[in-house]
Scaffold this motif. Structure first.
Motif, PDB file in Angstrom:
ATOM      1  N   ILE A 202      42.132  43.789  43.085  1.00 41.65           N
ATOM      2  CA  ILE A 202      40.961  44.059  42.593  1.00 41.65           C
ATOM      3  C   ILE A 202      40.351  43.331  41.533  1.00 41.65           C
ATOM      4  O   ILE A 202      39.118  42.894  41.383  1.00 41.65           O
ATOM      5  N   VAL A 203      41.069  43.197  40.588  1.00 48.01           N
ATOM      6  CA  VAL A 203      40.927  42.291  39.457  1.00 48.01           C
ATOM      7  C   VAL A 203      40.365  40.793  39.716  1.00 48.01           C
ATOM      8  O   VAL A 203      39.179  40.264  39.300  1.00 48.01           O
ATOM      9  N   THR A 204      40.976  40.188  40.455  1.00 50.85           N
ATOM     10  CA  THR A 204      40.610  38.764  40.986  1.00 50.85           C
ATOM     11  C   THR A 204      39.294  38.777  42.077  1.00 50.85           C
ATOM     12  O   THR A 204      38.438  38.009  41.441  1.00 50.85           O
ATOM     13  N   GLY A 205      39.316  39.632  42.690  1.00 50.97           N
ATOM     14  CA  GLY A 205      38.358  39.726  43.684  1.00 50.97           C
ATOM     15  C   GLY A 205      36.896  40.098  43.130  1.00 50.97           C
ATOM     16  O   GLY A 205      35.742  39.585  43.216  1.00 50.97           O
ATOM     17  N   GLN A 206      36.884  41.273  42.373  1.00 49.77           N
ATOM     18  CA  GLN A 206      35.769  41.817  41.986  1.00 49.77           C
ATOM     19  C   GLN A 206      35.446  40.836  40.675  1.00 49.77           C
ATOM     20  O   GLN A 206      34.065  41.022  40.472  1.00 49.77           O
ATOM     21  N   THR A 207      36.056  40.318  39.892  1.00 51.06           N
ATOM     22  CA  THR A 207      35.935  39.553  38.929  1.00 51.06           C
ATOM     23  C   THR A 207      34.889  38.407  39.342  1.00 51.06           C
ATOM     24  O   THR A 207      34.181  37.729  38.877  1.00 51.06           O
ATOM     25  N   ALA A 208      35.571  37.777  40.464  1.00 46.63           N
ATOM     26  CA  ALA A 208      35.020  36.742  41.184  1.00 46.63           C
ATOM     27  C   ALA A 208      33.313  37.027  41.699  1.00 46.63           C
ATOM     28  O   ALA A 208      32.444  36.330  41.494  1.00 46.63           O
ATOM     29  N   GLU A 209      33.274  38.282  42.295  1.00 47.08           N
ATOM     30  CA  GLU A 209      32.006  38.830  42.681  1.00 47.08           C
ATOM     31  C   GLU A 209      31.006  39.180  41.637  1.00 47.08           C
ATOM     32  O   GLU A 209      29.853  38.906  41.851  1.00 47.08           O
ATOM     33  N   ILE A 210      31.522  39.433  40.385  1.00 44.33           N
ATOM     34  CA  ILE A 210      30.574  39.659  39.215  1.00 44.33           C
ATOM     35  C   ILE A 210      30.009  38.535  39.041  1.00 44.33           C
ATOM     36  O   ILE A 210      28.757  38.157  38.555  1.00 44.33           O
TER      37      ILE A 210
END
Length: 220
Positions: A202-210
């Motif tokens: 979640i940290v990796t994926g959603q940081t990229a999406e942010i």
């Protein structure tokens, strides 16, 4: 002289034989000492240890799952609005990816809670009743969850076109930031392997999406 050497050689060979016998006896005794020595080791190591690891969780793991499920459910609700309201193909694509990633995670977390005999948040249930969830923690709020309140969700549902795109991206950035914060806490304090692994994703994926959403908003 020859007899002396012969006796010495025989004595050396006898000593070697005795030493070898003692070593073999010791090895045999090691196996006998535990009776089911290797069996005991095997039963407490791969099997029992794997079971213990699978069930090893703490209060933080429960809080993470019970908080992240409704958090994800709201993200899915927002993402599903994009199909009929967004004007940007990039926003629609992003929304589809969010749905694809988070729906399976909801199912996984629900499974954990059931296996732990803990309450599984109902779909569309009250956010405020869930551990770790601050219902006031919406965009611009002070809480960590990043949840939208009812008024914000109604506003998003009524929007369309470019206005929807901007509103959706702005809200989802805040929503993702809340999820990243919650997941970071789980990574630090959680104990259950699958939960901390999901938190890392979640940290990796959603940081990229942010980062992606900020670029679409012209902030990147």
């Amino acid at each position: 002289m020859r007899n002396t050497r012969t006796r010495a050689r025989r004595a050396a060979l006898a000593a070697t034989a005795v030493t070898a016998a003692l070593v073999l006896a010791a090895c045999g005794n090691d196996g006998d000492t535990t009776g089911s020595g290797h069996q005991d080791h095997g039963s407490t190591s791969p099997k029992a240890s794997a079971t213990a690891t699978a069930g090893a969780h703490n209060v933080q793991d429960v809080s993470f799952a019970q908080g992240m499920i409704p958090h994800h459910q709201q993200a899915l609700e927002m993402a599903r609005l994009a199909a009929g309201r967004a004007s940007s193909a990039k926003v629609k694509d992003l929304a589809a990816r969010i749905e694809k990633a988070q729906d399976p995670e909801i199912r996984a977390m629900s499974g954990w809670l059931k296996s732990w005999d803990e309450k599984v948040p109902a779909s569309g249930g009250s956010m405020g009743s869930m551990p770790g969830m601050d219902h006031s923690a919406h965009a611009g709020g002070s809480g960590m969850s990043g949840m939208m309140d009812d008024k914000e969700m109604e506003k998003l549902k009524k929007a369309s076109g470019a206005g929807f795109d901007t509103m959706f991206l702005t809200m989802m950035v805040e929503h993702h930031r809340g999820a990243v914060e919650m997941a970071t806490t789980e990574k630090t304090k959680g104990r259950y392997g699958p939960a901390t692994a999901m938190a890392d994703d979640i940290v990796t994926g959603q940081t990229a999406e942010i980062t992606e959403m900020n670029k679409l908003l012209g902030k990147g």
